[in-house]
Design a protein around this motif. Sequence first.
Motif, mmCIF file in Angstrom:
data_model
loop_
_atom_site.group_PDB
_atom_site.id
_atom_site.type_symbol
_atom_site.label_atom_id
_atom_site.label_comp_id
_atom_site.label_asym_id
_atom_site.label_seq_id
_atom_site.Cartn_x
_atom_site.Cartn_y
_atom_site.Cartn_z
ATOM 1 N N TYR A 29 -29.642 -31.428 -7.360
ATOM 2 C CA TYR A 29 -29.446 -29.984 -7.353
ATOM 3 C C TYR A 29 -28.635 -29.573 -6.128
ATOM 4 C CZ TYR A 29 -30.343 -25.004 -7.417
ATOM 5 O OH TYR A 29 -30.192 -23.643 -7.434
ATOM 6 N N SER A 30 -28.888 -30.207 -5.011
ATOM 7 C CA SER A 30 -28.133 -29.896 -3.801
ATOM 8 C C SER A 30 -28.035 -31.118 -2.905
ATOM 9 C CB SER A 30 -28.774 -28.738 -3.033
ATOM 10 O OG SER A 30 -30.031 -29.116 -2.502
ATOM 11 N N HIS A 32 -27.325 -31.982 1.280
ATOM 12 C CA HIS A 32 -27.262 -31.421 2.624
ATOM 13 C C HIS A 32 -26.716 -32.492 3.564
ATOM 14 C CE1 HIS A 32 -30.615 -28.344 1.616
ATOM 15 N NE2 HIS A 32 -30.286 -28.976 0.511
ATOM 16 N N GLU A 91 -31.621 -33.055 -2.728
ATOM 17 C CA GLU A 91 -32.683 -32.345 -3.449
ATOM 18 C C GLU A 91 -32.459 -32.619 -4.924
ATOM 19 O OE1 GLU A 91 -32.408 -28.138 -3.470
ATOM 20 O OE2 GLU A 91 -34.394 -27.851 -4.351
ATOM 21 N N SER A 96 -37.985 -30.041 -6.451
ATOM 22 C CA SER A 96 -38.992 -30.817 -5.729
ATOM 23 C C SER A 96 -39.333 -30.205 -4.378
ATOM 24 C CB SER A 96 -38.497 -32.248 -5.528
ATOM 25 O OG SER A 96 -37.286 -32.247 -4.787
ATOM 26 N N GLU A 97 -38.518 -29.271 -3.893
ATOM 27 C CA GLU A 97 -38.752 -28.582 -2.637
ATOM 28 C C GLU A 97 -38.829 -29.529 -1.453
ATOM 29 O OE1 GLU A 97 -38.503 -24.835 -4.273
ATOM 30 O OE2 GLU A 97 -38.525 -25.460 -2.194
ATOM 31 N N LYS A 98 -38.130 -30.627 -1.526
ATOM 32 C CA LYS A 98 -38.066 -31.502 -0.359
ATOM 33 C C LYS A 98 -36.754 -32.267 -0.407
ATOM 34 C CE LYS A 98 -40.567 -35.389 -2.464
ATOM 35 N NZ LYS A 98 -41.858 -36.112 -2.468
ATOM 36 N N LEU A 99 -36.314 -32.690 0.770
ATOM 37 C CA LEU A 99 -35.100 -33.474 0.879
ATOM 38 C C LEU A 99 -35.440 -34.946 1.033
ATOM 39 C CD1 LEU A 99 -32.872 -31.372 3.317
ATOM 40 C CD2 LEU A 99 -32.792 -31.451 0.818
#
Lengths: 111, 115
Positions: A29-30, A32, A91, A96-99
Amino acid sequence: QQPVQSPQAVILREGEDAVINCSSSKALYSVHWYRQKHGEAPVFLMILLKGGEQKGHEKISASFNEKKQQSSLYLTASQLSYSGTYFCGTEFQGGSEKLVFGKGTKLTVNP
Amino acid sequence: GAGVSQSPRYKVAKRGQDVALRCDPISGHVSLFWYQQALGQGPEFLTYFQNEAQLDKSGLPSDRFFAERPEGSVSTLKIQRTQQEDSAVYLCASSLFGQVIYEQYFGPGTRLTVT
């Protein structure tokens, strides 16, 4: 699930260009990007969201290829201050709200 | 206007001792993350708070690890009965909003050495 970064290390002379890749086997999704100098905290560079976005930050830019689930970080006309270890954090789709970070690419820029 | 701070910066513990690591996030930041970074590796997710709620603790290696953020600001990571494999740098990061797609600001870390 950990993304794979390549190369593991690169040595440049000041003014040269480099590309660092980050590949995932899972849909992203992303992505970083962070840079960490020895003994210091990781510092944020940029975030890319799915959609093939390309972003820039001074002479550092990045792209996100959704088809390949791969992101690339481009460093042009490298400066001594670019030295450090570059990490991509991914992500996964599904919130999942975590990297999940890769193992890093160590970049050394010499005069 | 200070960044994320962590204390202590260095901690040496004998095997079996309990330790407590503190993180002071940037004021007003909703999200707080703890990571473990082994030598030569990337940060590895441990746990995530949104305000005082611990939304994800899937990365905690064992039940010896416990984290809290009781008032939605300062957080403490506690490790009970430390083992040699717990030696690592523990990083804390905070983010303004409650979603992981936003920039995380990292603290300098606490280097834990278990002897």
